[in-house]
Design a protein around this motif. Structure first.
Motif, mmCIF file in Angstrom:
data_model
loop_
_atom_site.group_PDB
_atom_site.id
_atom_site.type_symbol
_atom_site.label_atom_id
_atom_site.label_comp_id
_atom_site.label_asym_id
_atom_site.label_seq_id
_atom_site.Cartn_x
_atom_site.Cartn_y
_atom_site.Cartn_z
ATOM 1 N N ALA A 1 0.939 -1.390 0.104
ATOM 2 C CA ALA A 1 -0.072 -0.240 0.025
ATOM 3 C C ALA A 1 0.739 1.350 0.064
ATOM 4 O O ALA A 1 0.469 2.177 -0.542
ATOM 5 C CB ALA A 1 -1.032 -0.221 1.250
ATOM 6 N N ALA A 2 2.044 1.089 0.814
ATOM 7 C CA ALA A 2 2.895 2.338 0.747
ATOM 8 C C ALA A 2 3.337 2.562 -0.619
ATOM 9 O O ALA A 2 3.481 3.833 -1.082
ATOM 10 C CB ALA A 2 4.078 2.127 1.951
ATOM 11 N N LEU A 3 3.783 1.676 -1.211
ATOM 12 C CA LEU A 3 4.225 1.745 -2.825
ATOM 13 C C LEU A 3 3.124 2.385 -3.548
ATOM 14 O O LEU A 3 3.353 3.403 -4.454
ATOM 15 C CB LEU A 3 5.118 0.899 -2.998
ATOM 16 C CG LEU A 3 5.325 0.800 -4.409
ATOM 17 C CD1 LEU A 3 6.553 1.876 -4.700
ATOM 18 C CD2 LEU A 3 6.051 -0.759 -4.936
ATOM 19 N N LYS A 4 1.953 1.721 -3.582
ATOM 20 C CA LYS A 4 0.815 2.103 -4.347
ATOM 21 C C LYS A 4 0.565 3.636 -4.091
ATOM 22 O O LYS A 4 -0.407 4.140 -5.052
ATOM 23 C CB LYS A 4 -0.282 1.113 -4.234
ATOM 24 C CG LYS A 4 0.234 -0.418 -4.969
ATOM 25 C CD LYS A 4 -0.719 -1.560 -4.376
ATOM 26 C CE LYS A 4 -2.010 -1.751 -5.459
ATOM 27 N NZ LYS A 4 -2.685 -2.856 -5.035
ATOM 28 N N ARG A 5 0.723 4.194 -3.005
ATOM 29 C CA ARG A 5 0.259 5.661 -2.861
ATOM 30 C C ARG A 5 1.214 6.290 -3.914
ATOM 31 O O ARG A 5 0.665 7.425 -4.330
ATOM 32 C CB ARG A 5 0.645 6.158 -1.687
ATOM 33 C CG ARG A 5 -0.279 5.497 -0.564
ATOM 34 C CD ARG A 5 -0.218 6.213 0.699
ATOM 35 N NE ARG A 5 -1.000 5.531 1.798
ATOM 36 C CZ ARG A 5 -0.464 4.743 2.849
ATOM 37 N NH1 ARG A 5 0.924 4.830 2.759
ATOM 38 N NH2 ARG A 5 -1.228 4.204 3.571
ATOM 39 N N GLU A 6 2.237 5.689 -4.617
ATOM 40 C CA GLU A 6 3.000 6.532 -5.554
ATOM 41 C C GLU A 6 2.611 6.102 -6.936
ATOM 42 O O GLU A 6 3.331 6.749 -7.947
ATOM 43 C CB GLU A 6 4.506 6.435 -5.254
ATOM 44 C CG GLU A 6 5.031 6.592 -3.752
ATOM 45 C CD GLU A 6 4.714 8.068 -3.394
ATOM 46 O OE1 GLU A 6 4.828 8.858 -4.548
ATOM 47 O OE2 GLU A 6 4.849 8.470 -2.289
ATOM 48 N N PHE B 1 -6.972 8.698 -0.409
ATOM 49 C CA PHE B 1 -5.875 7.713 -0.678
ATOM 50 C C PHE B 1 -4.315 8.034 -0.988
ATOM 51 O O PHE B 1 -3.612 7.236 -0.549
ATOM 52 C CB PHE B 1 -6.397 6.837 -1.831
ATOM 53 C CG PHE B 1 -7.496 5.713 -1.428
ATOM 54 C CD1 PHE B 1 -7.111 4.701 -0.860
ATOM 55 C CD2 PHE B 1 -8.688 5.835 -1.779
ATOM 56 C CE1 PHE B 1 -8.165 3.562 -0.350
ATOM 57 C CE2 PHE B 1 -9.701 5.018 -1.480
ATOM 58 C CZ PHE B 1 -9.491 3.881 -0.563
ATOM 59 N N TYR B 2 -4.629 9.135 -1.794
ATOM 60 C CA TYR B 2 -3.113 9.687 -2.120
ATOM 61 C C TYR B 2 -2.872 10.917 -1.528
ATOM 62 O O TYR B 2 -3.339 12.052 -1.646
ATOM 63 C CB TYR B 2 -3.205 9.938 -3.678
ATOM 64 C CG TYR B 2 -3.618 8.645 -4.326
ATOM 65 C CD1 TYR B 2 -2.558 7.808 -4.625
ATOM 66 C CD2 TYR B 2 -4.902 8.365 -4.858
ATOM 67 C CE1 TYR B 2 -2.978 6.479 -5.345
ATOM 68 C CE2 TYR B 2 -5.104 7.213 -5.590
ATOM 69 C CZ TYR B 2 -4.177 6.481 -5.779
ATOM 70 O OH TYR B 2 -4.441 5.254 -6.598
#
Lengths: 708, 299
Positions: B71-76, B102-103
């Motif tokens: 999830a931490a990476l998918k915020r990017e 979310f972002y």
């Protein structure tokens, strides 16, 4: 150009997103409103209606009579008298909660059932488990808001009902509804992880509700086919049925039963938790690309297909056997069931008619296995027929006499009767093994009616101790005994029942007559249960119950015999078992309390001296005697009146209760009758030789004219 | 190093192989084009890269971190699908709130600026938008979310030429200003050619090549030559991909260095020759022809 950096997080997986949760709540407001309305119209409005009924009731008052309003406080103490008003029907709300859970569960998984939606959600920075958690929490909150809001409104009305000062039932209702919702939501979510379309998800929920019961039904019916004749009603005796689906269990335990035990609650919570964690585990493994395909995981479709095929094949086999008869009908039905259900499931699973015959080899193998299993099951049923009921091991006989809606029961251990039972069972098995009789369907219906009126029943409590239930109706009234019902109850609670029409088995009929006579003549039976009368005595009793009792007895047209019988049994039964006591049923047990001479003494006994006892326990059934008036709340709201030793039995609406009690309490030794004419209820008082009749609190002119 | 590393990505749908051991490196701050024939696996690759699909084997790493359920990476990362999805009955403003939840880097200024540039009313229900407007809405939300990685699947489709240019400019600005990495899968090779600096070609679930676009252009050439009928291209000793002859005019597509080709033809028995640069579309067709994916085989 600036250099971007990744925001590293120690928690790689995100299981919750508050903004998403709040957004979900906002977006699903329509669902919350739907749930609120569902509870509002089934819970709040009916409770308001009950309250208005109580408040707006017009009690009959007459000069020199004490108004019910003056003694309502005393009746309030006697909780059972007002229990019906305050009764909470948990089953309805449990069912509503379960339906809401199904709806909410399917809705929560809808995002997975469209590819574009699934791709979008799974690209978000939230784990798959997190999405499921947020959606489940949103559904739960919506449900809780709807439930709590309605319970709060209901509590306001409920606590104003007479005899209610304890909100306990509402808390219990809250617990039941929440439990039902959580368990079913977990179950539906688990099923949702297996499905790629909402339609299939819905189908799977439906199948999970009914598939195993359908299996049991078909297997049971298959076995029953080889006995005397098929009666679907026997299935209701399958106590195991409720364990086959969480829906049935919750409804059976809360709706139909007396409530859940602590162990039941724990088991359900464990089941719900397992389902939910199962859903969590599966959703992690569920491929996103499975959206829009009926089942997501390989193998589930095949299991589902064969699970549907088995009962379909057996049921159609039974159906066509009934239509065409013989082995041809059986085989034809079986093949139809297998092939049609196979094709249907293939089309549903592959969504293509071209693939309806895919896996035909599996179908053939499955058919062979199913035939083998079915034969084994039938053989097992026949074996049970021959061996499970051992006539040499009968140790006692229980009596169960069905008279209309009443039944009397108890146990006998008279050796002579037991001996006859042994003969009867031996002959019975001989009849079964000699071949099945041909029974026309219409004939069965006709006979079933007769059976309802007067039936004999033989029951076996366990394979070791067989008890025989029988009624000697012949000696009470001149109705020939049409059939015998044989029931065996296993230690697992499954009841197997056979019905034998005696006119098809002359030999058995003779033995049955002998058996009935032996039961009727046994000293044990006569002393313990029913005084048997001959025809002359019957007439005398009936006349005493009607004419000599100064009451007007109007027979119900639909079944003259039944009404006569009911009146008489009311006399016998209550004279011997209830007179002199107050019988109260609390938590499925009966308590007999002494009857006092006056109403005031009764109230004192039940209310003042034992107030705690009555408040704390749920009273399910009660009867009482006020002066010369005997009143019992029975089935469904039965009412029995006694005057000068004579009883009549009628059913009345509960709304009349206060009015009747009021007048009864003031009539003293005067007579009092309640009769029914068609759909109208007549309320008649006899006081000092004068008859006063009321219909719905008003005296119709024609009745006054009738009685002068 | 925030580059995207794909190692041996394999993905099957049932018995169909969609990605066969794909390995790619995408440099940080580049605009990377994914081209390929229909069904070659471009969209699947983007979905694997965005963490939607889980490959059977291999890994997708952004700056060394695996993307799957991260999830931490998918915020990017923002994935712009070829088919846009918006929450039911939502306005663009509501979708903005959704994205902002979310972002964490969601920028309202960029959002408002983009709304003005694209001329979108954020109070209007998205369901009433046209196909192109929905695409614009998705682009606005994606850019305002300030992702480090933007994965676009056929994003130019449905946008009019003006909007396409606007989108390209916004992308270029984001790459230049904050080093955003963009991966674009498209059939529109002209658009890819304009904006991308790297390109990868997929065909039937295999990666054919992955190169810088300038280097690619330098590696294949069209030569038009006037020669006798006896001229044999095979005798040149060059990697001739395709030969077309019309009378004395021969058109050759040749893979190799420009200087080598020029030198070879200077020494060859040709009356006249000329080297013409290939467009990306011509390169695509040539590469596809070489692998039997030729329209003449289809007709």
């Amino acid at each position: 150009m600036t250099t971007a950096t990744l925001s590293k997080s120690s928690v790689r997986k995100a299981y919750w997103n508050g903004a998403y949760f709040l957004g979900e709540l906002r977006r699903s407001w329509a669902h919350g409103l739907l749930y609120t309305l569902a509870f509002f119209f089934t819970m709040t409005v009916p409770m308001l209606s009950r309250l208005s009924d109580t408040i707006g009731k017009q009690y009959y008052t007459q000069e020199d009579f004490v108004s019910v309003k003056d003694i309502v406080g005393q009746f309030t103490i006697i909780d059972p008298l007002n229990n019906r008003f305050a009764e909470i029907e948990y089953g309805v709300y449990v069912v509503i909660s379960m339906l809401i859970a199904v709806w909410a569960g399917i809705f929560a998984m809808v995002y997975l059932n469209r590819r574009v939606s699934a791709y979008f959600h799974h690209s978000l920075p939230l784990s798959r488990e997190g999405i499921l958690l947020v959606k489940s929490a949103s559904a739960l909150v919506n449900f809780l808001i709807a439930l709590v809001l309605n319970l709060a409104l209901t509590a306001i009305f409920y606590l104003q009902l007479p005899a209610v000062d304890d909100p306990g039932p509402l808390f219990l209702l809250f617990g039941y509804c929440l439990l039902s919702f959580i368990v079913i939501l977990g179950f539906v979510l688990l099923l949702g992880t297996l499905c790629g379309t909402s339609v299939f998800h819905f189908l799977l929920v439906g199948l999970s509700f009914g598939l195993i019961p359908l299996y049991l039904f078909s297997i049971y019916a298959l076995g029953d086919m080889y006995t005397v004749y098929l009666d679907i009603g026997y299935l209701t005796e399958l106590a195991l049925l409720k364990y086959t689906s969480p829906f049935l269990y919750l409804f059976a335990e809360i709706g139909e039963g007396g409530g859940l035990s602590l162990i039941g609650v724990i088991l359900l919570l464990v089941f719900g938790a397992l389902c939910f964690f199962g859903a969590i585990l599966l959703i992690r493994r569920r491929p996103t690309e499975g959206a829009e395909s009926p089942v997501v995981f390989r193998g589930v479709g095949a299991v589902l297909k064969y699970a549907v095929m088995a009962p379909a094949a057996v049921l159609l086999a039974i159906f066509f056997e009934d239509v065409f008869g013989g082995i041809f009908g059986l085989a034809f039905g079986f093949i139809c069931g297998v092939v049609l259900s196979f094709m249907l499931m293939n089309v549903l699973l592959s969504r293509s008619a071209r693939k309806m015959f895919r896996g035909a080899v599996g179908m053939v193998i499955f058919s062979v296995v199913l035939i083998g299993t079915s034969v084994a099951v039938c053989a097992g049923f026949n074996y049970r027929d021959m061996h499970a009921l051992d006539e040499d091991r009968v140790k006692s006989i229980s009596i169960r006499q069905y008279i209309g809606e009443e039944n009397l029961f108890g146990n006998l251990s008279d050796p002579e009767v037991i001996e006859l039972t042994s003969d009867f069972l031996e002959a019975y098995f001989s009849c079964i093994t000699s071949g099945e009789p041909s029974v026309d369907y219409d004939e069965v219906i006709t006979k079933a009616d007769s059976v309802y009126t007067v039936s004999g029943e033989i029951a076996a409590e366990s394979p070791d101790v067989i008890t025989l239930t029988e009624s000697e109706v012949k000696s009470l009234v001149s109705i020939p005994l049409k059939s015998i019902v044989l029931t065996q109850t296993t230690r697992y609670g499954i009841s197997y029942t056979w019905r034998v029409h005696l006119d098809q088995f002359p030999e058995l009929d003779a033995l049955t007559t002998a058996l009935c006579r032996a039961i009727a003549e046994s000293k044990e039976f006569q002393e313990s249960y029913i005084q048997l009368f001959d025809k002359g005595q019957n007439d005398v009793l009936l006349s005493r119950g009607t004419l000599e009792g100064k009451g007007t007895y109007e027979e119900i047209n639909y079944n003259e015999v039944l009404e006569e019988l009911r009146a008489q049994i009311g006399f016998d039964f209550f004279q011997q078992t209830v007179l002199g006591t107050v019988s109260v049923r609390i938590n499925r047990r009966y308590y007999d309390l002494p009857v006092y001479e006056s109403q005031a003494a009764l109230i004192r006994y039940m209310g003042y001296e034992n107030a705690e006892q009555w408040i704390d326990q749920e009273v399910e059934q009660w009867s009482a005697r006020f002066g010369d008036i005997e009143i019992e709340e029975g089935y469904p709201s039965g009412f029995k009146c006694n005057a000068d030793g004579t009883y009549l039995f009628r059913s009345i609406p509960y709304d009349y209760l206060d009015l009747i009690l009021h007048n009864a309490s003031n009539l003293g030794g005067n007579t009092f009758f309640l009769t029914r004419r068609s759909r109208d209820y007549l309320f008649q008082l006899h006081q000092d030789g004068e008859t006063i009749t009321f219909v719905d609190g008003k005296v119709p002119q024609e009745i006054i004219d009738l009685f002068g | 190093m925030l580059k995207i590393e794909l190692k041996n990505i394999t993905k099957h749908f049932g018995e169909i192989c969609s990605l066969n051991a794909i390995s790619l490196d995408i440099e940080h701050g580049s605009i990377f084009g994914l081209i390929g024939s229909n069904g070659s696996g471009k969209s699947t690759l983007l979905r694997v890269m965005s963490g939607i699909f889980r490959p059977e084997s291999g890994s997708v790493r952004y700056g060394g971190e695996d993307v799957w359920e991260n999830a931490a990476l998918k915020r990017e990362i923002i994935y712009l699908s070829d088919e846009q999805y918006f929450l039911p009955a939502c306005t663009l403003g509501e979708m903005r709130n959704f994205y902002a939840g979310f972002y964490p880097k969601f920028d309202n200024d960029i959002y408002c600026r983009c709304c003005d540039l694209f001329g979108i009313d954020e109070r209007r229900k998205i369901s009433t938008f046209s196909k192109g407007m929905k695409k614009q809405a998705a682009v606005i939300l994606a850019l305002a979310a300030m992702p480090t990685y933007l994965l676009c699947d056929e994003t130019f489709d449905g946008l009019d030429p003006v909007m396409r240019q606007l989108f390209k400019r916004l992308l270029a600005d984001a790459v230049a200003e904050r080093g955003m990495t963009v991966v674009i899968a498209s059939h529109n090779l002209g658009e890819i050619e304009d904006i991308c600096d790297h390109i990868a070609l997929l065909h039937r679930s295999d990666l054919i090549f992955s190169r810088e676009i300038d280097a690619l252009r330098q590696s294949i050439h069209t030569v038009q030559a006037v020669c006798d009928e006896s001229f044999d291209p095979a005798a040149l000793g060059l990697d001739v991909v395709r030969t077309t002859r019309r009378g004395s005019m021969v058109t050759l597509v040749i893979r190799g260095e420009r200087e080598v080709i020029e030198k070879t033809f200077t020494n060859a028995d040709v009356k006249f020759f000329e080297l013409i640069p290939l467009t990306l579309e011509e390169i695509f067709i040539s590469e596809m022809e070489e692998r039997g994916y030729d329209y003449s085989n289809l007709i």
